[in-house]
Design a protein around this motif. Structure first.
Motif, PDB file in Angstrom:
ATOM      1  N   PRO A  25       0.965  -1.506   0.218  1.00 28.59           N
ATOM      2  CA  PRO A  25      -0.172   0.177  -0.016  1.00 28.59           C
ATOM      3  C   PRO A  25       0.857   1.028   0.005  1.00 28.59           C
ATOM      4  O   PRO A  25       0.832   2.509  -0.404  1.00 28.59           O
ATOM      5  N   ARG A  26       2.016   0.941   0.646  1.00 33.20           N
ATOM      6  CA  ARG A  26       2.792   2.319   0.819  1.00 33.20           C
ATOM      7  C   ARG A  26       3.466   2.605  -0.533  1.00 33.20           C
ATOM      8  O   ARG A  26       3.189   4.020  -0.737  1.00 33.20           O
ATOM      9  N   LEU A  27       3.940   1.843  -1.176  1.00 32.38           N
ATOM     10  CA  LEU A  27       4.590   1.607  -2.822  1.00 32.38           C
ATOM     11  C   LEU A  27       3.143   2.470  -3.707  1.00 32.38           C
ATOM     12  O   LEU A  27       3.551   2.748  -4.332  1.00 32.38           O
ATOM     13  N   LEU A  28       2.338   1.688  -3.775  1.00 33.16           N
ATOM     14  CA  LEU A  28       1.133   1.677  -4.918  1.00 33.16           C
ATOM     15  C   LEU A  28       0.769   3.151  -4.082  1.00 33.16           C
ATOM     16  O   LEU A  28       0.670   4.415  -5.391  1.00 33.16           O
ATOM     17  N   GLU A  29       1.085   4.386  -3.243  1.00 34.53           N
ATOM     18  CA  GLU A  29       0.699   5.614  -2.757  1.00 34.53           C
ATOM     19  C   GLU A  29       1.755   5.647  -4.044  1.00 34.53           C
ATOM     20  O   GLU A  29       1.719   7.255  -4.507  1.00 34.53           O
ATOM     21  N   ARG A  30       2.750   5.782  -4.075  1.00 32.06           N
ATOM     22  CA  ARG A  30       3.915   6.510  -4.744  1.00 32.06           C
ATOM     23  C   ARG A  30       3.917   5.621  -6.371  1.00 32.06           C
ATOM     24  O   ARG A  30       4.549   6.925  -6.592  1.00 32.06           O
ATOM     25  N   GLY A  36       0.038  14.085 -12.146  1.00 33.48           N
ATOM     26  CA  GLY A  36      -0.755  15.483 -11.363  1.00 33.48           C
ATOM     27  C   GLY A  36      -1.901  14.754 -10.792  1.00 33.48           C
ATOM     28  O   GLY A  36      -2.479  16.068 -10.111  1.00 33.48           O
ATOM     29  N   MET A  37      -1.247  13.735 -10.056  1.00 25.85           N
ATOM     30  CA  MET A  37      -2.282  13.525  -8.573  1.00 25.85           C
ATOM     31  C   MET A  37      -1.810  13.038  -7.073  1.00 25.85           C
ATOM     32  O   MET A  37      -0.451  12.171  -8.057  1.00 25.85           O
ATOM     33  N   THR A  38      -2.197  12.832  -6.316  1.00 26.11           N
ATOM     34  CA  THR A  38      -1.659  12.049  -5.373  1.00 26.11           C
ATOM     35  C   THR A  38      -2.824  10.503  -5.276  1.00 26.11           C
ATOM     36  O   THR A  38      -3.675  10.863  -5.435  1.00 26.11           O
ATOM     37  N   GLY A  39      -2.023  10.092  -4.403  1.00 25.52           N
ATOM     38  CA  GLY A  39      -3.038   8.543  -4.323  1.00 25.52           C
ATOM     39  C   GLY A  39      -2.417   8.520  -2.792  1.00 25.52           C
ATOM     40  O   GLY A  39      -1.032   8.740  -1.635  1.00 25.52           O
ATOM     41  N   ASP A 138      -2.561   6.901 -21.518  1.00 28.84           N
ATOM     42  CA  ASP A 138      -1.280   8.559 -20.765  1.00 28.84           C
ATOM     43  C   ASP A 138      -1.000   8.045 -19.059  1.00 28.84           C
ATOM     44  O   ASP A 138       0.041   8.200 -18.838  1.00 28.84           O
ATOM     45  N   GLY A 139      -2.706   8.446 -18.960  1.00 29.62           N
ATOM     46  CA  GLY A 139      -2.420   7.445 -17.324  1.00 29.62           C
ATOM     47  C   GLY A 139      -1.523   6.439 -16.895  1.00 29.62           C
ATOM     48  O   GLY A 139      -0.563   6.259 -15.938  1.00 29.62           O
ATOM     49  N   LEU A 140      -1.761   5.363 -18.096  1.00 28.14           N
ATOM     50  CA  LEU A 140      -1.317   4.140 -17.162  1.00 28.14           C
ATOM     51  C   LEU A 140      -0.166   3.816 -18.114  1.00 28.14           C
ATOM     52  O   LEU A 140       0.564   3.269 -16.697  1.00 28.14           O
ATOM     53  N   ARG A 141       1.029   5.223 -18.746  1.00 26.53           N
ATOM     54  CA  ARG A 141       2.073   4.703 -19.378  1.00 26.53           C
ATOM     55  C   ARG A 141       2.642   5.775 -18.029  1.00 26.53           C
ATOM     56  O   ARG A 141       3.990   5.534 -17.258  1.00 26.53           O
ATOM     57  N   SER A 142       2.021   6.827 -17.695  1.00 25.50           N
ATOM     58  CA  SER A 142       2.394   7.362 -16.914  1.00 25.50           C
ATOM     59  C   SER A 142       2.774   6.874 -15.049  1.00 25.50           C
ATOM     60  O   SER A 142       4.069   7.101 -14.245  1.00 25.50           O
ATOM     61  N   LEU A 147       6.399   3.939 -11.783  1.00 22.89           N
ATOM     62  CA  LEU A 147       7.002   2.721 -11.538  1.00 22.89           C
ATOM     63  C   LEU A 147       8.009   2.090 -11.326  1.00 22.89           C
ATOM     64  O   LEU A 147       8.779   1.643 -10.270  1.00 22.89           O
ATOM     65  N   ALA A 148       8.576   2.622 -12.673  1.00 22.83           N
ATOM     66  CA  ALA A 148      10.192   2.020 -13.044  1.00 22.83           C
ATOM     67  C   ALA A 148      10.940   2.522 -11.834  1.00 22.83           C
ATOM     68  O   ALA A 148      11.763   2.385 -11.563  1.00 22.83           O
TER      69      ALA A 148
END
Length: 155
Positions: A25-30, A36-39, A138-142, A147-148
């Motif tokens: 969960p902590r990595l998913l947020e990153r 342009g978004m936060t999680g 675009d969102g998937l690529r971002s 992740l990379a």
């Protein structure tokens, strides 16, 4: 009519490291929130049948009210299948008063080893019509880029 959006990226990191980031969960947020978004993960039970809830907030809420109308997208999901080191399949619902944004989308995150690391593929099936195909890709690529950047070793 249903739509499928898919994007892939080669990542210079071990497959187990990439896969681990898909369920932490902590990595998913990153990494998951596109540019342009936060999680914020409110809960996550990473097992087949487990559920999660994540709030994705737009940096500029005035320019983008989001699917929930408060500058955010509320994502509620259920894990359908988790095959360690291979794939995560989930069903995602976007609670929205606008029917063009509602519905049940299936998201598959796939990882496979390559000679230089890992190929990560994100596939979204039954994408709600209100989500622009170009913006979604675009969102998937971002997210894949994020992740990379998170898992690749840096010198």
């Amino acid at each position: 009519m249903t739509r499928t959006d898919e994007e892939s990226r080669d990542i210079s990191a071990a497959t187990h490291d990439v896969f681990a980031a898909l369920l932490d969960p902590r990595l998913l947020e990153r990494w998951l929130p596109p540019h342009g978004m936060t999680g914020r993960v409110e809960w996550l039970d990473a097992r087949a049948g487990g559920t999660y809830r994540m709030v994705l907030a737009y940096a500029d809420a005035d320019a983008n009210p989001g699917k929930t109308g408060d500058g955010s997208d509320l994502v509620e999901g259920r894990f359908v299948e988790i095959v360690d080191g291979v794939r995560v399949v989930q069903q995602i619902e976007f609670p929205s008063d606008d029917p063009s944004f509602s519905g049940l989308m299936t998201m598959s995150w796939l990882v496979e080893p390559t000679a230089s690391g890992t190929r990560a593929t994100f596939r979204a099936e039954n994408v709600p019509a209100g989500i622009s195909a170009a913006d979604h890709r675009d969102g998937l690529r971002s997210s894949l880029h994020n992740l990379a950047m998170l898992v690749e070793p840096h010198s």
